[in-house]
Design an enzyme around this catalytic site. Structure first.
Site, mmCIF file in Angstrom:
data_model
loop_
_atom_site.group_PDB
_atom_site.id
_atom_site.type_symbol
_atom_site.label_atom_id
_atom_site.label_comp_id
_atom_site.label_asym_id
_atom_site.label_seq_id
_atom_site.Cartn_x
_atom_site.Cartn_y
_atom_site.Cartn_z
ATOM 1 N N ASN A 157 0.799 -1.238 0.000
ATOM 2 C CA ASN A 157 0.000 0.000 0.000
ATOM 3 C C ASN A 157 0.825 1.280 0.000
ATOM 4 O OD1 ASN A 157 0.715 -0.743 2.587
ATOM 5 N ND2 ASN A 157 -1.085 0.157 3.521
ATOM 6 N N LYS A 180 11.875 -8.462 0.918
ATOM 7 C CA LYS A 180 10.895 -9.088 0.027
ATOM 8 C C LYS A 180 9.685 -8.175 -0.036
ATOM 9 C CE LYS A 180 7.571 -11.554 -0.144
ATOM 10 N NZ LYS A 180 6.435 -11.023 -0.963
ATOM 11 N N SER A 182 6.005 -6.788 -1.525
ATOM 12 C CA SER A 182 4.762 -7.481 -1.877
ATOM 13 C C SER A 182 4.786 -7.893 -3.341
ATOM 14 C CB SER A 182 3.579 -6.551 -1.629
ATOM 15 O OG SER A 182 2.444 -7.045 -2.291
ATOM 16 N N THR A 234 -2.614 -9.435 9.707
ATOM 17 C CA THR A 234 -2.446 -10.113 11.000
ATOM 18 C C THR A 234 -2.181 -11.610 10.807
ATOM 19 O OG1 THR A 234 -3.808 -8.438 12.025
ATOM 20 C CG2 THR A 234 -3.577 -10.499 13.235
ATOM 21 N N GLU A 254 4.215 -5.031 12.075
ATOM 22 C CA GLU A 254 3.285 -3.909 11.853
ATOM 23 C C GLU A 254 2.099 -4.477 11.086
ATOM 24 O OE1 GLU A 254 3.587 -0.892 12.970
ATOM 25 O OE2 GLU A 254 5.582 -1.170 13.789
ATOM 26 N N GLY A 256 -2.462 -5.324 10.887
ATOM 27 C CA GLY A 256 -3.703 -4.659 10.484
ATOM 28 C C GLY A 256 -4.280 -3.720 11.545
ATOM 29 N N CYS A 288 -3.200 0.940 7.089
ATOM 30 C CA CYS A 288 -3.469 0.228 8.332
ATOM 31 C C CYS A 288 -4.120 1.134 9.368
ATOM 32 C CB CYS A 288 -2.166 -0.322 8.868
ATOM 33 S SG CYS A 288 -0.894 0.939 8.885
HETATM 34 P P1 NDP Z 1 0.187 -9.457 3.466
HETATM 35 O O1 NDP Z 1 0.148 -9.946 4.862
HETATM 36 O O2 NDP Z 1 -0.554 -10.194 2.447
HETATM 37 O O3 NDP Z 1 1.698 -9.372 2.949
HETATM 38 C C1 NDP Z 1 2.731 -8.646 3.606
HETATM 39 C C2 NDP Z 1 4.072 -9.183 3.132
HETATM 40 O O4 NDP Z 1 4.317 -10.471 3.696
HETATM 41 C C3 NDP Z 1 4.138 -9.388 1.629
HETATM 42 O O5 NDP Z 1 5.450 -9.141 1.181
HETATM 43 C C4 NDP Z 1 3.757 -10.843 1.492
HETATM 44 O O6 NDP Z 1 4.127 -11.401 0.284
HETATM 45 C C5 NDP Z 1 4.497 -11.429 2.663
HETATM 46 N N1 NDP Z 1 3.979 -12.718 3.099
HETATM 47 C C6 NDP Z 1 2.757 -13.266 2.871
HETATM 48 N N2 NDP Z 1 2.662 -14.482 3.472
HETATM 49 C C7 NDP Z 1 3.844 -14.701 4.083
HETATM 50 C C8 NDP Z 1 4.370 -15.754 4.886
HETATM 51 N N3 NDP Z 1 3.649 -16.845 5.175
HETATM 52 N N4 NDP Z 1 5.621 -15.644 5.368
HETATM 53 C C9 NDP Z 1 6.358 -14.535 5.115
HETATM 54 N N5 NDP Z 1 5.924 -13.509 4.352
HETATM 55 C C10 NDP Z 1 4.675 -13.584 3.854
HETATM 56 O O7 NDP Z 1 -0.278 -7.932 3.548
HETATM 57 P P2 NDP Z 1 -0.601 -6.938 2.360
HETATM 58 O O8 NDP Z 1 0.582 -6.768 1.481
HETATM 59 O O9 NDP Z 1 -1.898 -7.348 1.737
HETATM 60 O O10 NDP Z 1 -0.798 -5.574 3.167
HETATM 61 C C11 NDP Z 1 -1.996 -5.246 3.767
HETATM 62 C C12 NDP Z 1 -1.935 -5.481 5.262
HETATM 63 O O11 NDP Z 1 -0.828 -4.760 5.820
HETATM 64 C C13 NDP Z 1 -3.158 -4.936 5.963
HETATM 65 O O12 NDP Z 1 -3.637 -5.830 6.924
HETATM 66 C C14 NDP Z 1 -2.645 -3.664 6.629
HETATM 67 O O13 NDP Z 1 -3.401 -3.280 7.728
HETATM 68 C C15 NDP Z 1 -1.235 -4.020 6.953
HETATM 69 N N6 NDP Z 1 -0.424 -2.817 7.096
HETATM 70 C C16 NDP Z 1 0.059 -2.476 8.334
HETATM 71 C C17 NDP Z 1 0.765 -1.296 8.526
HETATM 72 C C18 NDP Z 1 1.292 -0.917 9.874
HETATM 73 O O14 NDP Z 1 2.097 0.017 9.966
HETATM 74 N N7 NDP Z 1 0.893 -1.581 10.952
HETATM 75 C C19 NDP Z 1 1.010 -0.372 7.405
HETATM 76 C C20 NDP Z 1 0.489 -0.854 6.149
HETATM 77 C C21 NDP Z 1 -0.201 -2.026 6.017
HETATM 78 P P3 NDP Z 1 3.140 -11.360 -0.974
HETATM 79 O O15 NDP Z 1 2.285 -10.149 -0.865
HETATM 80 O O16 NDP Z 1 4.049 -11.250 -2.093
HETATM 81 O O17 NDP Z 1 2.378 -12.621 -0.908
#
Ligand code: NDP
Length: 501
Positions: A157, A180, A182, A234, A254, A256, A288
């Site tokens: 995002n 890594k 997204s 989460t 960090e 959801g 988030c």
């Molecule tokens: P995801 O949890 O889908 O992905 C986050 C990252 O983790 C991506 O690089 C993803 O890879 C990777 N990933 C996915 N599965 C695994 C795994 N099993 N082991 C290790 N890495 C993994 O989140 P989104 O990208 O969809 O982002 C949205 C989420 O992020 C929302 O819930 C939002 O609230 C949260 N967020 C939190 C923030 C904060 O500051 N607290 C700020 C911004 C967002 P890939 O996507 O390539 O599958």
């Protein structure tokens, strides 16, 4: 403009050990423009072998990076900040193209990102240990040292903002990074790694492998990785934390959120509405800390709902590359489907649809994009799904509250604890609510403000650890204690010495 940056990424390549490297596997990820579905780029889905090679490069880079003086690391980080500033417009256009976020937003955000590099470069040079004279003729000292290779797993995002926040703290602490991004927005991370090379970073300091969740998990398991820093959902946070727990390495998470926004009746309606709009619909509600649960004093409730409807309906949704566009699409077809599913459930549960709820009618090629109308539901009760679950899109709820106590009770009726907003002119009420609402980042009379000096992080299902500020720098380091006997004679315990401890 952004196309020119895309062209700097060679086909089928990762970036580690200071150079582009062909990926070993054959799997590819298509990166699409969420506003049109056009394929913008193709990046490799890195496999275990790629991850192992990149982790080795990061370990080798660590030997060099950790041995540099903090001032030299800072100098290189400031050079990188300068490169980013010079290419800001191109970077903003690229981020807008890949994420679908309106160009006005990306320009505003991009302008501030180099400040993270500069801030952490500066404070790392000011990092001081402590020393105390303690009882019995001892001097104690603290030493800070880097941890090693930091795995940075990032969301789509704010691809560059989140990466630079994490990278700045990790690098200033003396760690190297294995990144890594997204799968949905991987390109700018690769480009940034090449800019680090250009800035003169030693090979292996900033390493990027692209891939899906499995690649992220492989990184967490790589024996050379010494800590994990994730921004994501989460569910992902729990999986990453489980690997970190197994390996006994630190994990910063960090995750959801479902930010409550309390709006009191002493705030001018125009300002309350403008603030709500900004909290809710920036980034199409995909942050988030997006304001999602509006808890509004019953004295102004209906007037606020009417005003929010009017302003939400005036949001210009469309082509993100145009400066007059206020809101772009959501990131993927799956995200749009999730928004519509939440809308259908809210209707079925009896919430009142005030505005939106559909897909905006746009001309080609944007008719294929993942657009969702800015959507407001009123009369949402805390037990409804829309109140409890993260939608991660432009769909918000409004709920009346009859007292401060009820506002706090509703605000805290959530498994999350990340962002919150409080709008009131009464300073006492502002502080009472800020103390009682459970959230890691609380804005009073504003929203979304983020600064390298202002710590950031949530509780409960929103994660663990802090970004920004000294907390971020220190938590990416090991702190050790050295205890020095200054008394001339050793107090021989087994010869009848007097002291123990
Ligand atoms: P995801 O949890 O889908 O992905 C986050 C990252 O983790 C991506 O690089 C993803 O890879 C990777 N990933 C996915 N599965 C695994 C795994 N099993 N082991 C290790 N890495 C993994 O989140 P989104 O990208 O969809 O982002 C949205 C989420 O992020 C929302 O819930 C939002 O609230 C949260 N967020 C939190 C923030 C904060 O500051 N607290 C700020 C911004 C967002 P890939 O996507 O390539 O599958």
């Amino acid at each position: 403009m952004s196309e020119s940056l895309l062209k700097t990424v060679p086909a089928n390549s990762l970036h580690y050990g200071g150079q582009w490297r062909k990926a070993r596997g054959r799997s590819k990820i298509l990166v699409r423009n969420p506003a049109t579905q056009e394929v913008l780029a193709e990046v490799p889905a890195a496999e275990e072998e790629d991850v192992a090679a990149a982790a080795t490069a990061a370990r080798e880079g660590f030997a060099v990076w950790a041995s540099l003086d903090a001032a030299e690391r800072a100098r290189l980080m400031v050079v990188l900040a300068g490169i980013m500033r010079a290419r800001m417009d191109d970077l903003a256009a690229l981020e807008s193209l890949v994420t679908g976020r309106a160009i006005r937003e990306m320009r505003a955000q991009m302008g501030r990102i180099p400040e993270w590099l500069e801030y952490f470069a500066a404070i790392a040079q000011g990092l001081e240990g402590e020393s105390n004279r303690v009882k019995g003729g001892f001097v104690t000292l603290t030493h800070y040292e880097p941890i090693g290779v930091a795995a940075l797993l990032t969301s789509w995002n704010h691809p560059i903002l989140i990466l630079v926040k994490k990278m700045s703290a990790a690098l200033a602490a003396g760690n190297t990074c294995l990144i890594k991004p997204s799968e949905l927005a991987p390109v700018s991370a690769l480009i940034l790694a090449d800019w680090c090379r250009e800035a003169g970073f030693p090979p292996g300091v900033v390493n990027v492998v692209t891939g899906e969740g499995a690649t992220g998990a492989a990184i967490c398991r790589a024996p050379d990785v010494g800590m994990v820093d994730l921004t994501g959902g989460t569910a992902t946070g729990r999986k990453v934390a489980a690997i970190a727990a197994e390996r006994l390495i630190p994990a910063m998470l960090e995750l959801g959120g479902k930010a409550p926004i309390v709006i009191w009746d002493d705030v001018p309606l125009e300002e309350a509405t403008a603030g709500a709009l900004f909290a809710a619909f920036v980034a199409s509600g995909q942050t988030c800390v997006s304001g999602t649960r509006f808890l509004v004093s019953d004295k102004i409730y209906e007037a606020f709902v009417a005003s929010l409807k009017k302003r939400a309906e005036a949001i210009r949704v469309g082509d993100p590359s145009q400066t007059e566009t206020d809101m772009g699409p959501v990131i993927s077809q799956a995200s749009a489907a999730r928004c519509h599913e939440h809308i259908a459930t809210a209707l079925a549960e009896g919430a009142r649809l005030v505005t939106g709820g559909g897909k905006p009618v746009l001309a080609a090629p944007f008719d294929s994009g993942n657009f969702v109308e800015p959507t407001v539901f009123a009369d949402v009760r805390p037990e409804m799904r829309l109140f409890q679950e993260e939608v991660f899109g432009p769909v918000v709820s409004v709920t009346p509250v009859k007292s401060e106590e009820e506002a706090v009770q509703f605000a805290n009726n959530s498994p999350f604890g990340l962002g919150a907003g409080i709008w009131t002119r009464d300073v006492g009420r502002a502080h009472r609510l800020a103390s009682a609402v459970r959230a890691g980042v609380i804005w009073i009379n504003d929203h979304h403000k983020n600064d390298p000096r202002s710590i950031w992080g949530g509780f409960q299902d929103s994660g663990l650890g802090k970004e920004n500020g000294w907390d971020a720098l220190k938590s990416r380091m090991r702190k050790r204690s050295v205890i020095v006997r200054t008394a001339p004679n050793f107090d021989d315990w087994f010869a009848g010495g007097a002291r123990y401890g």
